[in-house]
Design a protein around this motif. Structure first.
Motif, PDB file in Angstrom:
ATOM      1  N   ALA A 249      -1.657 -16.973 -30.795  1.00  0.00           N
ATOM      2  CA  ALA A 249      -2.951 -17.044 -30.099  1.00  0.00           C
ATOM      3  C   ALA A 249      -2.875 -18.038 -28.944  1.00  0.00           C
ATOM      4  CB  ALA A 249      -4.052 -17.436 -31.082  1.00  0.00           C
ATOM      5  N   GLN A 250      -2.257 -19.170 -29.174  1.00  0.00           N
ATOM      6  CA  GLN A 250      -2.103 -20.164 -28.112  1.00  0.00           C
ATOM      7  C   GLN A 250      -1.197 -19.632 -27.010  1.00  0.00           C
ATOM      8  OE1 GLN A 250      -1.434 -24.411 -28.999  1.00  0.00           O
ATOM      9  NE2 GLN A 250       0.458 -24.184 -27.851  1.00  0.00           N
ATOM     10  N   GLN A 251      -0.099 -19.032 -27.381  1.00  0.00           N
ATOM     11  CA  GLN A 251       0.844 -18.514 -26.394  1.00  0.00           C
ATOM     12  C   GLN A 251       0.200 -17.430 -25.526  1.00  0.00           C
ATOM     13  OE1 GLN A 251       3.716 -17.493 -29.345  1.00  0.00           O
ATOM     14  NE2 GLN A 251       4.904 -19.361 -29.043  1.00  0.00           N
ATOM     15  N   LYS A 252      -0.578 -16.570 -26.132  1.00  0.00           N
ATOM     16  CA  LYS A 252      -1.270 -15.527 -25.365  1.00  0.00           C
ATOM     17  C   LYS A 252      -2.336 -16.139 -24.462  1.00  0.00           C
ATOM     18  CE  LYS A 252      -0.353 -11.921 -28.721  1.00  0.00           C
ATOM     19  NZ  LYS A 252      -0.891 -11.075 -29.789  1.00  0.00           N
ATOM     20  N   ALA A 253      -3.009 -17.170 -24.933  1.00  0.00           N
ATOM     21  CA  ALA A 253      -4.027 -17.841 -24.114  1.00  0.00           C
ATOM     22  C   ALA A 253      -3.385 -18.472 -22.874  1.00  0.00           C
ATOM     23  CB  ALA A 253      -4.752 -18.898 -24.940  1.00  0.00           C
ATOM     24  N   VAL A 254      -2.222 -19.091 -23.036  1.00  0.00           N
ATOM     25  CA  VAL A 254      -1.511 -19.675 -21.898  1.00  0.00           C
ATOM     26  C   VAL A 254      -1.229 -18.589 -20.862  1.00  0.00           C
ATOM     27  CG1 VAL A 254       0.705 -20.675 -21.198  1.00  0.00           C
ATOM     28  CG2 VAL A 254      -0.544 -21.628 -23.154  1.00  0.00           C
ATOM     29  N   ARG A 255      -0.798 -17.439 -21.307  1.00  0.00           N
ATOM     30  CA  ARG A 255      -0.514 -16.340 -20.384  1.00  0.00           C
ATOM     31  C   ARG A 255      -1.794 -15.824 -19.707  1.00  0.00           C
ATOM     32  NH1 ARG A 255       3.351 -17.169 -23.779  1.00  0.00           N
ATOM     33  NH2 ARG A 255       5.480 -16.499 -23.346  1.00  0.00           N
ATOM     34  N   ARG A 256      -2.895 -15.772 -20.448  1.00  0.00           N
ATOM     35  CA  ARG A 256      -4.171 -15.352 -19.824  1.00  0.00           C
ATOM     36  C   ARG A 256      -4.588 -16.340 -18.738  1.00  0.00           C
ATOM     37  NH1 ARG A 256      -5.568 -14.255 -25.132  1.00  0.00           N
ATOM     38  NH2 ARG A 256      -6.982 -16.055 -25.257  1.00  0.00           N
ATOM     39  N   ILE A 257      -4.394 -17.629 -18.993  1.00  0.00           N
ATOM     40  CA  ILE A 257      -4.725 -18.635 -17.985  1.00  0.00           C
ATOM     41  C   ILE A 257      -3.874 -18.432 -16.735  1.00  0.00           C
ATOM     42  CG2 ILE A 257      -4.562 -21.107 -17.455  1.00  0.00           C
ATOM     43  CD1 ILE A 257      -5.400 -21.602 -20.417  1.00  0.00           C
ATOM     44  N   LEU A 258      -2.583 -18.230 -16.909  1.00  0.00           N
ATOM     45  CA  LEU A 258      -1.700 -18.006 -15.756  1.00  0.00           C
ATOM     46  C   LEU A 258      -2.111 -16.747 -14.995  1.00  0.00           C
ATOM     47  CD1 LEU A 258       1.726 -19.004 -17.332  1.00  0.00           C
ATOM     48  CD2 LEU A 258       0.378 -20.309 -15.667  1.00  0.00           C
ATOM     49  N   GLN A 259      -2.480 -15.704 -15.705  1.00  0.00           N
ATOM     50  CA  GLN A 259      -2.941 -14.479 -15.049  1.00  0.00           C
ATOM     51  C   GLN A 259      -4.233 -14.718 -14.280  1.00  0.00           C
ATOM     52  OE1 GLN A 259      -3.037 -11.912 -18.456  1.00  0.00           O
ATOM     53  NE2 GLN A 259      -0.871 -11.361 -18.274  1.00  0.00           N
ATOM     54  N   ARG A 260      -5.128 -15.505 -14.853  1.00  0.00           N
ATOM     55  CA  ARG A 260      -6.391 -15.809 -14.171  1.00  0.00           C
ATOM     56  C   ARG A 260      -6.152 -16.610 -12.894  1.00  0.00           C
ATOM     57  NH1 ARG A 260     -11.208 -17.546 -18.084  1.00  0.00           N
ATOM     58  NH2 ARG A 260     -12.329 -17.225 -16.130  1.00  0.00           N
ATOM     59  N   MET A 261      -5.027 -17.303 -12.808  1.00  0.00           N
ATOM     60  CA  MET A 261      -4.686 -18.068 -11.609  1.00  0.00           C
ATOM     61  C   MET A 261      -3.785 -17.272 -10.670  1.00  0.00           C
ATOM     62  SD  MET A 261      -4.264 -21.999 -12.970  1.00  0.00           S
ATOM     63  CE  MET A 261      -2.909 -21.677 -14.110  1.00  0.00           C
ATOM     64  N   ASN A 262      -3.584 -15.993 -10.970  1.00  0.00           N
ATOM     65  CA  ASN A 262      -2.720 -15.124 -10.150  1.00  0.00           C
ATOM     66  C   ASN A 262      -1.310 -15.695 -10.006  1.00  0.00           C
ATOM     67  OD1 ASN A 262      -4.524 -12.972  -9.657  1.00  0.00           O
ATOM     68  ND2 ASN A 262      -5.621 -14.305  -8.221  1.00  0.00           N
ATOM     69  N   ILE A 263      -0.751 -16.077 -11.137  1.00  0.00           N
ATOM     70  CA  ILE A 263       0.645 -16.508 -11.201  1.00  0.00           C
ATOM     71  C   ILE A 263       1.426 -15.388 -11.869  1.00  0.00           C
ATOM     72  CG2 ILE A 263       2.258 -18.133 -12.281  1.00  0.00           C
ATOM     73  CD1 ILE A 263       0.060 -20.284 -11.941  1.00  0.00           C
ATOM     74  N   ASP A 264       2.480 -14.944 -11.196  1.00  0.00           N
ATOM     75  CA  ASP A 264       3.358 -13.924 -11.767  1.00  0.00           C
ATOM     76  C   ASP A 264       4.363 -14.623 -12.681  1.00  0.00           C
ATOM     77  OD1 ASP A 264       1.988 -12.014 -10.307  1.00  0.00           O
ATOM     78  OD2 ASP A 264       3.444 -12.010  -8.668  1.00  0.00           O
ATOM     79  N   ILE A 265       4.380 -14.214 -13.929  1.00  0.00           N
ATOM     80  CA  ILE A 265       5.143 -14.908 -14.954  1.00  0.00           C
ATOM     81  C   ILE A 265       6.537 -14.320 -15.113  1.00  0.00           C
ATOM     82  CG2 ILE A 265       5.223 -15.535 -17.401  1.00  0.00           C
ATOM     83  CD1 ILE A 265       2.133 -15.074 -17.410  1.00  0.00           C
ATOM     84  N   GLU A 266       7.541 -15.178 -15.027  1.00  0.00           N
ATOM     85  CA  GLU A 266       8.892 -14.797 -15.440  1.00  0.00           C
ATOM     86  C   GLU A 266       8.977 -15.142 -16.922  1.00  0.00           C
ATOM     87  OE1 GLU A 266      13.492 -16.369 -15.342  1.00  0.00           O
ATOM     88  OE2 GLU A 266      12.196 -16.979 -13.678  1.00  0.00           O
ATOM     89  N   GLU A 267       9.066 -14.124 -17.754  1.00  0.00           N
ATOM     90  CA  GLU A 267       9.213 -14.343 -19.200  1.00  0.00           C
ATOM     91  C   GLU A 267      10.675 -14.631 -19.512  1.00  0.00           C
ATOM     92  OE1 GLU A 267       7.169 -14.735 -21.629  1.00  0.00           O
ATOM     93  OE2 GLU A 267       5.290 -13.804 -21.005  1.00  0.00           O
ATOM     94  N   LEU A 268      10.907 -15.653 -20.282  1.00  0.00           N
ATOM     95  CA  LEU A 268      12.258 -15.987 -20.703  1.00  0.00           C
ATOM     96  C   LEU A 268      12.642 -15.140 -21.904  1.00  0.00           C
ATOM     97  CD1 LEU A 268      12.059 -19.878 -20.399  1.00  0.00           C
ATOM     98  CD2 LEU A 268      12.598 -18.176 -18.638  1.00  0.00           C
ATOM     99  N   ASP A 269      13.929 -14.915 -22.087  1.00  0.00           N
ATOM    100  CA  ASP A 269      14.386 -14.153 -23.250  1.00  0.00           C
ATOM    101  C   ASP A 269      13.974 -14.840 -24.549  1.00  0.00           C
ATOM    102  OD1 ASP A 269      15.544 -12.190 -21.656  1.00  0.00           O
ATOM    103  OD2 ASP A 269      17.527 -13.139 -21.691  1.00  0.00           O
ATOM    104  N   GLU A 270      14.061 -16.162 -24.566  1.00  0.00           N
ATOM    105  CA  GLU A 270      13.677 -16.938 -25.746  1.00  0.00           C
ATOM    106  C   GLU A 270      12.236 -17.407 -25.575  1.00  0.00           C
ATOM    107  OE1 GLU A 270      16.594 -19.990 -26.364  1.00  0.00           O
ATOM    108  OE2 GLU A 270      18.230 -18.551 -26.354  1.00  0.00           O
ATOM    109  N   ASN A 271      11.306 -16.497 -25.834  1.00  0.00           N
ATOM    110  CA  ASN A 271       9.892 -16.824 -25.688  1.00  0.00           C
ATOM    111  C   ASN A 271       9.169 -16.598 -27.006  1.00  0.00           C
ATOM    112  OD1 ASN A 271       9.825 -14.036 -25.824  1.00  0.00           O
ATOM    113  ND2 ASN A 271       8.857 -13.739 -23.847  1.00  0.00           N
ATOM    114  N   TYR A 272       7.874 -16.857 -26.998  1.00  0.00           N
ATOM    115  CA  TYR A 272       7.046 -16.705 -28.187  1.00  0.00           C
ATOM    116  C   TYR A 272       7.743 -17.312 -29.410  1.00  0.00           C
ATOM    117  CZ  TYR A 272       3.973 -13.599 -25.504  1.00  0.00           C
ATOM    118  OH  TYR A 272       3.115 -13.080 -24.572  1.00  0.00           O
ATOM    119  N   ASN A 273       7.908 -16.532 -30.478  1.00  0.00           N
ATOM    120  CA  ASN A 273       8.485 -17.063 -31.720  1.00  0.00           C
ATOM    121  C   ASN A 273      10.010 -17.209 -31.657  1.00  0.00           C
ATOM    122  OD1 ASN A 273       9.017 -14.335 -31.791  1.00  0.00           O
ATOM    123  ND2 ASN A 273       8.641 -14.136 -33.991  1.00  0.00           N
ATOM    124  N   LYS A 274      10.620 -16.802 -30.559  1.00  0.00           N
ATOM    125  CA  LYS A 274      12.069 -16.935 -30.414  1.00  0.00           C
ATOM    126  C   LYS A 274      12.478 -18.241 -29.743  1.00  0.00           C
ATOM    127  CE  LYS A 274      12.023 -13.076 -28.264  1.00  0.00           C
ATOM    128  NZ  LYS A 274      12.277 -11.911 -27.451  1.00  0.00           N
TER     129      LYS A 274
END
Length: 174
Positions: free
Chosen positions: A57-82
């Motif tokens: 829930a926290q990780q998804k919220a961080v991504r929603r905040i970045l999207q609301r700021m119009n930041i294009d996210i580079e997702e790392l291979d080792e993300n979320y629970n990895k």
């Protein structure tokens, strides 16, 4: 000063009567009145923190905040629970209170972590981690992660700084 929110949430979940923890990121992501700045689709990597590897829930919220700021996210291979990253804090001895208050998180679920390394070894480990990241700017929501990203020669930026329009000084790769 070290940010303790991810550590504190582990303490609350394991050593209190709390049944659920809501992060400040979840609250801010849903705030309809917060004046999020517009970064015009600037590309930044996002570093998830090991201390919150199981808090989707926290990780998804961080991504929603970045999207609301119009930041294009580079997702790392080792993300979320990895994710297995928390700057150099995982390459230092475990603070006793962390193991006392949250043994599941900091002892049972921390195999091969909290092993002391020299400063030179820590710098090499951070560089090796950062070499896998394409973007020079890396958003973090943990100060230990920022310190590690900067040590690895990328520019670690705290999510709160972005939210308040504070441009970080270039600290890495110069």
């Amino acid at each position: 000063m070290k940010e303790k929110s991810n550590t504190c949430s582990a303490f609350c979940l394991e050593d209190s009567a709390a049944e659920k923890i809501i992060s400040v990121w979840e609250l801010l992501a849903e705030n309809k009145h917060f004046p999020f700045p517009d970064y015009g689709h600037r590309k930044m990597a996002l570093q998830d923190c090991w201390r919150s590897y199981d808090n989707a829930a926290q990780q998804k919220a961080v991504r929603r905040i970045l999207q609301r700021m119009n930041i294009d996210i580079e997702e790392l291979d080792e993300n979320y629970n990895k994710t297995r990253f928390c700057g150099v804090s995982l390459y230092e001895p475990l603070p006793k209170q962390n193991g006392d208050f949250a043994p599941n998180r900091f002892i049972e679920n921390a195999e091969d972590l909290f092993i002391s390394h020299t400063e030179e070894e820590q710098a090499a480990l951070m560089k090796k981690h950062c070499d896998k990241i394409n973007s020079h700017e890396v958003v973090c929501y943990c100060t230990a992660c920022i310190k590690g990203i900067n040590l690895g020669e990328k520019n670690g930026i705290h999510l709160l700084d972005l939210m308040f329009g504070i441009e970080p000084k270039a600290t890495a790769g110069l």
